[in-house]
Structures are given as structure tokens and as C-alpha cells.
Design a protein around this motif. Structure first.
Motif, PDB file in Angstrom:
ATOM      1  N   GLY A 149      -9.647  13.518  -6.775  1.00  0.00           N
ATOM      2  CA  GLY A 149     -10.756  13.234  -7.367  1.00  0.00           C
ATOM      3  C   GLY A 149     -11.421  11.957  -6.718  1.00  0.00           C
ATOM      4  N   PHE A 150     -10.986  10.933  -6.417  1.00  0.00           N
ATOM      5  CA  PHE A 150     -11.758   9.928  -5.764  1.00  0.00           C
ATOM      6  C   PHE A 150     -12.255  10.159  -4.435  1.00  0.00           C
ATOM      7  CE2 PHE A 150     -11.474   6.770  -2.384  1.00  0.00           C
ATOM      8  CZ  PHE A 150     -11.970   5.755  -2.794  1.00  0.00           C
ATOM      9  N   ILE A 151     -11.731  11.006  -3.546  1.00  0.00           N
ATOM     10  CA  ILE A 151     -12.224  11.398  -2.355  1.00  0.00           C
ATOM     11  C   ILE A 151     -13.154  12.369  -2.482  1.00  0.00           C
ATOM     12  CG2 ILE A 151     -11.605  12.872  -0.169  1.00  0.00           C
ATOM     13  CD1 ILE A 151      -8.768  11.838  -0.519  1.00  0.00           C
ATOM     14  N   LYS A 152     -13.411  13.164  -3.382  1.00  0.00           N
ATOM     15  CA  LYS A 152     -14.577  14.121  -3.679  1.00  0.00           C
ATOM     16  C   LYS A 152     -15.596  13.276  -4.004  1.00  0.00           C
ATOM     17  CE  LYS A 152     -11.882  18.362  -4.952  1.00  0.00           C
ATOM     18  NZ  LYS A 152     -11.841  19.273  -6.071  1.00  0.00           N
ATOM     19  N   ALA A 153     -15.355  12.463  -4.911  1.00  0.00           N
ATOM     20  CA  ALA A 153     -16.818  11.616  -5.364  1.00  0.00           C
ATOM     21  C   ALA A 153     -17.011  10.713  -4.328  1.00  0.00           C
ATOM     22  CB  ALA A 153     -16.091  10.799  -6.571  1.00  0.00           C
ATOM     23  N   TYR A 154     -16.301  10.202  -3.556  1.00  0.00           N
ATOM     24  CA  TYR A 154     -16.522   9.264  -2.430  1.00  0.00           C
ATOM     25  C   TYR A 154     -17.510  10.087  -1.401  1.00  0.00           C
ATOM     26  CZ  TYR A 154     -16.161   5.472   1.015  1.00  0.00           C
ATOM     27  OH  TYR A 154     -16.617   4.458   1.893  1.00  0.00           O
ATOM     28  N   ARG A 155     -16.926  11.259  -0.997  1.00  0.00           N
ATOM     29  CA  ARG A 155     -17.715  12.313  -0.093  1.00  0.00           C
ATOM     30  C   ARG A 155     -19.292  12.357  -0.812  1.00  0.00           C
ATOM     31  NH1 ARG A 155     -12.955  16.218   0.873  1.00  0.00           N
ATOM     32  NH2 ARG A 155     -11.578  15.287   2.635  1.00  0.00           N
ATOM     33  N   LYS A 156     -19.070  12.784  -1.811  1.00  0.00           N
ATOM     34  CA  LYS A 156     -20.573  13.036  -2.556  1.00  0.00           C
ATOM     35  C   LYS A 156     -21.448  12.118  -2.443  1.00  0.00           C
ATOM     36  CE  LYS A 156     -19.028  16.843  -5.563  1.00  0.00           C
ATOM     37  NZ  LYS A 156     -18.892  17.065  -7.084  1.00  0.00           N
ATOM     38  N   ALA A 157     -20.877  10.886  -2.618  1.00  0.00           N
ATOM     39  CA  ALA A 157     -21.752   9.361  -2.819  1.00  0.00           C
ATOM     40  C   ALA A 157     -22.244   9.098  -1.394  1.00  0.00           C
ATOM     41  CB  ALA A 157     -21.020   8.500  -3.388  1.00  0.00           C
ATOM     42  N   TYR A 158     -21.378   9.344  -0.407  1.00  0.00           N
ATOM     43  CA  TYR A 158     -21.651   8.850   0.596  1.00  0.00           C
ATOM     44  C   TYR A 158     -21.701   9.587   2.198  1.00  0.00           C
ATOM     45  CZ  TYR A 158     -20.464   4.613  -2.264  1.00  0.00           C
ATOM     46  OH  TYR A 158     -20.629   3.843  -3.424  1.00  0.00           O
ATOM     47  N   HIS A 159     -21.238  10.673   1.968  1.00  0.00           N
ATOM     48  CA  HIS A 159     -20.893  11.685   2.964  1.00  0.00           C
ATOM     49  C   HIS A 159     -20.007  11.215   4.077  1.00  0.00           C
ATOM     50  CE1 HIS A 159     -24.218  14.463   1.374  1.00  0.00           C
ATOM     51  NE2 HIS A 159     -24.627  13.451   0.986  1.00  0.00           N
ATOM     52  N   LEU A 160     -19.063  10.266   3.638  1.00  0.00           N
ATOM     53  CA  LEU A 160     -18.048   9.757   4.480  1.00  0.00           C
ATOM     54  C   LEU A 160     -16.499   9.993   3.851  1.00  0.00           C
ATOM     55  CD1 LEU A 160     -19.838   6.604   5.584  1.00  0.00           C
ATOM     56  CD2 LEU A 160     -19.650   8.412   6.892  1.00  0.00           C
ATOM     57  N   GLU A 161     -15.649   9.870   4.741  1.00  0.00           N
ATOM     58  CA  GLU A 161     -14.289   9.664   4.006  1.00  0.00           C
ATOM     59  C   GLU A 161     -13.790   8.300   3.928  1.00  0.00           C
ATOM     60  OE1 GLU A 161     -12.254  12.527   3.927  1.00  0.00           O
ATOM     61  OE2 GLU A 161     -13.878  13.650   4.367  1.00  0.00           O
ATOM     62  N   PRO A 162     -13.051   8.071   2.937  1.00  0.00           N
ATOM     63  CA  PRO A 162     -12.880   6.851   2.418  1.00  0.00           C
ATOM     64  C   PRO A 162     -11.984   6.190   3.272  1.00  0.00           C
ATOM     65  CG  PRO A 162     -11.710   8.359   0.897  1.00  0.00           C
ATOM     66  CD  PRO A 162     -12.863   9.006   1.725  1.00  0.00           C
ATOM     67  N   SER A 163     -12.099   4.962   3.625  1.00  0.00           N
ATOM     68  CA  SER A 163     -11.141   4.192   4.415  1.00  0.00           C
ATOM     69  C   SER A 163      -9.925   3.400   3.409  1.00  0.00           C
ATOM     70  CB  SER A 163     -11.621   3.242   5.403  1.00  0.00           C
ATOM     71  OG  SER A 163     -12.263   2.140   4.600  1.00  0.00           O
ATOM     72  N   ASP A 172       0.813  -1.219  -0.193  1.00  0.00           N
ATOM     73  CA  ASP A 172       0.043  -0.125  -0.042  1.00  0.00           C
ATOM     74  C   ASP A 172       0.939   1.225   0.106  1.00  0.00           C
ATOM     75  OD1 ASP A 172      -3.110  -0.746   0.941  1.00  0.00           O
ATOM     76  OD2 ASP A 172      -1.434  -2.224   1.593  1.00  0.00           O
ATOM     77  N   HIS A 173       0.673   2.049  -0.959  1.00  0.00           N
ATOM     78  CA  HIS A 173       1.445   3.556  -0.952  1.00  0.00           C
ATOM     79  C   HIS A 173       0.296   4.518  -1.672  1.00  0.00           C
ATOM     80  CE1 HIS A 173       4.188   6.646  -0.827  1.00  0.00           C
ATOM     81  NE2 HIS A 173       4.218   6.513  -1.835  1.00  0.00           N
ATOM     82  N   VAL A 174      -0.442   5.201  -0.800  1.00  0.00           N
ATOM     83  CA  VAL A 174      -1.292   6.171  -1.321  1.00  0.00           C
ATOM     84  C   VAL A 174      -0.907   7.606  -1.449  1.00  0.00           C
ATOM     85  CG1 VAL A 174      -3.910   7.031  -0.953  1.00  0.00           C
ATOM     86  CG2 VAL A 174      -3.186   4.811  -0.489  1.00  0.00           C
ATOM     87  N   ASN A 175      -0.803   8.222  -2.443  1.00  0.00           N
ATOM     88  CA  ASN A 175      -0.379   9.701  -2.786  1.00  0.00           C
ATOM     89  C   ASN A 175      -1.338  10.267  -2.485  1.00  0.00           C
ATOM     90  OD1 ASN A 175       0.879  12.271  -3.163  1.00  0.00           O
ATOM     91  ND2 ASN A 175       1.422  11.579  -5.329  1.00  0.00           N
ATOM     92  N   TYR A 176      -2.196  11.060  -1.311  1.00  0.00           N
ATOM     93  CA  TYR A 176      -3.172  11.578  -1.024  1.00  0.00           C
ATOM     94  C   TYR A 176      -3.193  13.249  -1.763  1.00  0.00           C
ATOM     95  CZ  TYR A 176      -4.756   8.550   2.281  1.00  0.00           C
ATOM     96  OH  TYR A 176      -4.991   7.439   2.852  1.00  0.00           O
ATOM     97  N   LYS A 177      -1.941  13.650  -2.375  1.00  0.00           N
ATOM     98  CA  LYS A 177      -1.787  14.714  -3.011  1.00  0.00           C
ATOM     99  C   LYS A 177      -2.016  14.522  -4.622  1.00  0.00           C
ATOM    100  CE  LYS A 177       1.228  16.856   0.402  1.00  0.00           C
ATOM    101  NZ  LYS A 177       2.625  17.371   0.629  1.00  0.00           N
ATOM    102  N   SER A 178      -2.143  13.183  -5.280  1.00  0.00           N
ATOM    103  CA  SER A 178      -2.175  12.988  -6.665  1.00  0.00           C
ATOM    104  C   SER A 178      -3.605  13.587  -6.921  1.00  0.00           C
ATOM    105  CB  SER A 178      -1.937  11.630  -6.700  1.00  0.00           C
ATOM    106  OG  SER A 178      -3.076  10.734  -6.359  1.00  0.00           O
ATOM    107  N   GLY A 179      -3.711  13.982  -8.271  1.00  0.00           N
ATOM    108  CA  GLY A 179      -5.096  14.407  -8.969  1.00  0.00           C
ATOM    109  C   GLY A 179      -6.111  13.330  -8.791  1.00  0.00           C
ATOM    110  N   SER A 180      -5.626  12.065  -9.257  1.00  0.00           N
ATOM    111  CA  SER A 180      -6.500  11.092  -9.308  1.00  0.00           C
ATOM    112  C   SER A 180      -7.176  10.493  -7.745  1.00  0.00           C
ATOM    113  CB  SER A 180      -6.013   9.607  -9.691  1.00  0.00           C
ATOM    114  OG  SER A 180      -4.934   9.342  -9.063  1.00  0.00           O
ATOM    115  N   MET A 181      -6.289  10.717  -6.804  1.00  0.00           N
ATOM    116  CA  MET A 181      -6.837  10.595  -5.433  1.00  0.00           C
ATOM    117  C   MET A 181      -7.638  11.636  -4.944  1.00  0.00           C
ATOM    118  SD  MET A 181      -6.566   8.408  -3.144  1.00  0.00           S
ATOM    119  CE  MET A 181      -7.361   8.230  -1.539  1.00  0.00           C
TER     120      MET A 181
END
Length: 426
Positions: A344-358, A333-342
Motif C-alpha cells: 500500500g505504501f509503494i502504491k501511494a508513493y508512486r501515485k504521489a511522486y511517480h518514483l520508487e521509494p528508497s 532495517d528489515h522490510v517485508n516487501y510482500k506485506s500488505g502495508s508495504m
């Protein structure tokens, strides 16, 4: 990639129970989606002059060709929701609630990926079944005829469930089965159609040995053993890989360390070149004493330390000491939270579920996107993960296929302690 907004999650009441209950309704929402067919208007044409009437000619009626049906990829997910605990009088234990929450988070990420792929015109049928984290239930599910029409089975999550599910010789075992979160070695499951997405410990040890040989160019390696046999789960594949790469020219020098005593190694240490140490233990008491002794040793001798991949999650380890020891570990596991794709994923996840992704949401998204696309692009519905590499949000997928153990993702990162945190260097 384009992320599609999902259904909103209600927020009143017990958050975890609502999350689990909502799974049932979301499953129905993931129905096949089709692209509209657009009929282009025909250009106007001036009618020709009228001709004398002619006798009608009998013709054979031609039936209009039926449009080809759109492909729908079927996916079944066997996850430990433990929905029986929602019945009257039922109650979730802390352990069951953690497993159920993990299952929901993984499902949410997976479904978000499939929703994203439908924007490309792909279609999916997603079926959810409760594995209850019970081997007997997993065995029963393997006999369920409802699973036969799916192209991919995702789950069970835990090793005992995977083993039980694959133990029956039914038609369902002819379908590929994805082990989504467990790094357990596939050799214990004896399934040629198992897909292991999280690299097992063997591949961490082999990757570390490759790094020691190719990057550090070590001529000898000091192995600090705790005396517990569990160390061999890491050391055996490490030694095999190092022997194979170096043709046994790199010497392994083992020492069972007692109360942090490293003096027996002093005559063999170099004061000018890096001394490479491998420490495969995860035992807290042993690590604390041995790392303290190694930190003292590093004041007089240059040291590079190769650690166990589990160290990434051991909170009792001191980052400053590990940095002084030039510590390197492997990780899947190595997540780059500053990458554009990450982002975008966080924003979409928040909109869908109103939660932070784990971390489970992220893994679910990566696996859903990768396998969803593989299924959609396969003309026959047959999965061939060995033909396509993929860089996801948490890891890369590089699958190797073996006749008796199925497909295994072999990619792991090399991480090094820099500025008091782990950073990927390879």
C-alpha cells in the motif's frame, strides 16, 4: 492506515533539481487541514397557539461561544538540500547531490505520512530549512526564532550537524530534536531532548550478546580480532552485556588473527557442539582471509558466526560461505516487501511522486507517522516516545529515555543467512 494522494511531481528537466525545487512548494501545501462541521437539520415542530401579547422583558445579551480552535502540531525539518547550488553559476558536486537527494526522499516519505494522518482529523504545520550539511549553518539555525513555535525539530541528519545544533544554549534546545537517520551514539551530543531513531552500534552488540546467551546458550565465545582498535566499538558493549547476563559465567576467548591462522584455537574447539565465533571487523582484506579460514575450519567443527551489522551492505561477502557458517547479524532495517502495508505504501508513493521509494523514503514515512501521531494525540504537545511502541515498515520503535542522552530506539532484528539471503528470525 489510510494513505492520501499527494501533489504530483513534474517530470521534465533535471529530475533531481526539480525534486529539490519542489520541496519549497510542497512545504506550503502542508497547511493545517480541518474537518467540516455538519449542522444536522432540526425536526419541524407545529407552532403553539398565539398568546396574548406580553410586555417585553429586558434580558442580558448572551454572546455565542467561540468554537475551540483545532490543534495544529508544528514540525520543523532541517535537511541538507544545499539549495545555494541552484543559483546561477552554482553546481552540485556528486556528494552534495547524493545528500540533497537523500533529504528529498526522506522528506517525501515524511510528508506522505502526515498527509495520511490528516484523514484522522489531525493538523500539521511543516516548516523546511536548508541545513546545507554545514555545522556552522546548523548552529545558526539553532538561533533562528522561527523554530520556537514548533513542537518537534527533525534534523540535522549528520552527526556534526546534530552536535553543532545542540551546542548552543538557546530556547530551541528545550524542544525535542529528532536525529532521523544517524546511528551515532547520543552520548557524544549531551542533549536530554535528543531522539535517536536509528539504534546505535551499542544496541546491536547488546542484542547479539543476548542472542548468544539466551538462544545459543554458549558456554564460551571465540572472538576473532583484526588488531584494529575500531573492533572495540562492538566488542566492549558485547562483553559488558554478556557478562551482565551470564554473571561472567560465559568465557570470552580472544584471538588476534594473523593471515587467517586459527590453529591456536583448535585445542579449545568442540566437535559435537556449536562453536560460537564473534567477528566484529568490517575491514575487507581481513574479512576475506579470515572468513575463508573459518569456512575451512567449519568442515571439521560445527560453527556459528556472529557478524557485524554493517555486513548487510558489504557486497564483497559471499552469501554461500556465510550460510555454511550459520552466520547471524543484527539489523535496524528489515522490510517485508510482500506485506500488505508495504504494498500500500509503494502504491501511494508512486501515485504521489511517480518514483520508487528508497530506504530513506521508507524511514521518513515510518518516523513521520509515528511522531506525527504522538504529537497529535498529546494534549500538551509534549512528546513521550517511551510510552508507545510502534511497528513500522522498516523497523520497530521501542524508545528508552535516559536523563543525559534523551530517547534512543533500542530495537534491532536478528537476521540469519537462509537460502542465500538474510531473513529475520527474531
Amino acid at each position: 492506515m489510510t494513505l492520501v494522494r499527494n501533489h504530483r511531481l513534474p517530470l521534465s528537466g533535471n529530475k533531481y533539481k526539480l525534486l529539490i525545487l519542489s520541496v519549497v512548494f510542497w512545504a506550503a501545501a502542508c497547511s493545517p487541514k480541518t474537518q467540516p462541521i455538519v449542522n444536522k437539520p432540526q425536526p419541524s415542530v407545529t407552532p403553539p397557539a398565539a398568546k396574548p401579547a406580553e410586555k417585553p422583558v429586558a434580558t442580558t445579551p448572551v454572546k455565542a461561544a467561540k468554537p475551540a480552535p483545532q490543534k495544529v502540531s508544528g514540525i520543523a525539518m532541517l535537511l541538507p538540500f544545499n539549495l545555494d547550488n541552484l543559483n546561477q553559476g552554482g553546481k552540485y558536486s556528486k556528494a552534495d547531490l547524493q545528500k540533497a537527494n537523500m533529504a528529498v526522499e526522506y522528506y517525501q516519505g515524511f510528508k506522505l505520512a502526515l498527509d495520511s494522518l490528516t484523514s484522522n482529523g489531525y493538523n500539521y504545520r511543516l516548516q523546511l530549512l536548508d541545513s546545507k550539511d554545514q555545522p556552522a549553518e546548523a548552529r545558526n539555525l539553532s538561533l533562528n526564532p522561527k523554530l520556537y513555535n514548533n513542537d518537534l525539530i527533525v534534523g540535522p541528519i549528520f552527526p556534526d550537524g546534530i552536535k553543532a545544533f545542540n551546542s548552543t544554549n538557546t530556547g530551541i534546545t528545550k524542544k525535542p530534536v529528532l536525529s532521523p537517520l544517524s546511528p551515532a551514539s547520543p552520548s557524544g551530543f549531551h542533549s536530554p531532548l535528543l531522539i535517536t531513531a536509528i539504534p546505535p552500534l551499542d544496541y546491536h552488540a547488546k542484542r547479539a550478546a543476548q542472542y548468544v546467551y539466551e538462544r545459543l546458550k554458549a558456554k564460551k565465545v571465540f572472538v576473532l580480532k583484526s588488531g584494529f582498535s575500531v573492533d572495540n566499538n562492538y566488542l566492549t558493549p558485547f562483553k559488558q552485556q554478556l557478562d551482565s547476563l551470564s554473571k561472567q559465567h560465559v568465557k570470552l576467548i580472544p584471538l588476534t588473527v594473523v593471515r587467517g591462522d586459527l590453529k591456536p584455537l583448535l585445542p579449545q574447539l568442540s566437535k559435537t557442539e556449536d562453536n560460537v565465533f564473534v567477528l566484529p571487523s568490517t575491514n575487507q582484506a581481513f574479512l576475506q582471509v579470515t572468513l575463508r579460514a573459518l569456512d575451512t575450519l567449519a568442515k571439521a567443527y560445527p560453527v556459528v558466526l556472529i557478524g557485524h551489522p554493517s555486513w548487510e551492505k558489504l557486497t564483497f561477502l559471499r552469501a554461500d560461505a556465510l550460510q555454511r557458517l550459520k552466520t547471524v547479524i543484527t539489523s535496524s532495517d528489515h522490510v517485508n516487501y510482500k506485506s500488505g502495508s508495504m504494498i500500500g505504501f509503494i502504491k501511494a508513493y508512486r501515485k504521489a511522486y511517480h518514483l520508487e521509494p528508497s530506504e530513506f523514503s521508507i524511514k521518513g514515512f515510518d518516523e513521520g507517522f509515528y511522531f506525527g501521531e504522538l504529537l497529535a494525540q498529546s494534549e500538551t504537545g509534549t512528546l513521550k516516545p517511551e510510552t508507545l511502541d510502534f511497528e513500522g515498515l522498516h523497523n520497530k520503535f521501542h524508545f528508552v529515555k535516559k536523563p543525559t542522552t534523551g530517547w534512543v530506539n533500542t530495537h534491532v532484528y536478528i537476521l540469519k543467512y537462509t537460502n542465500f539471503e538474510l531473513k529475520a528470525i527474531e
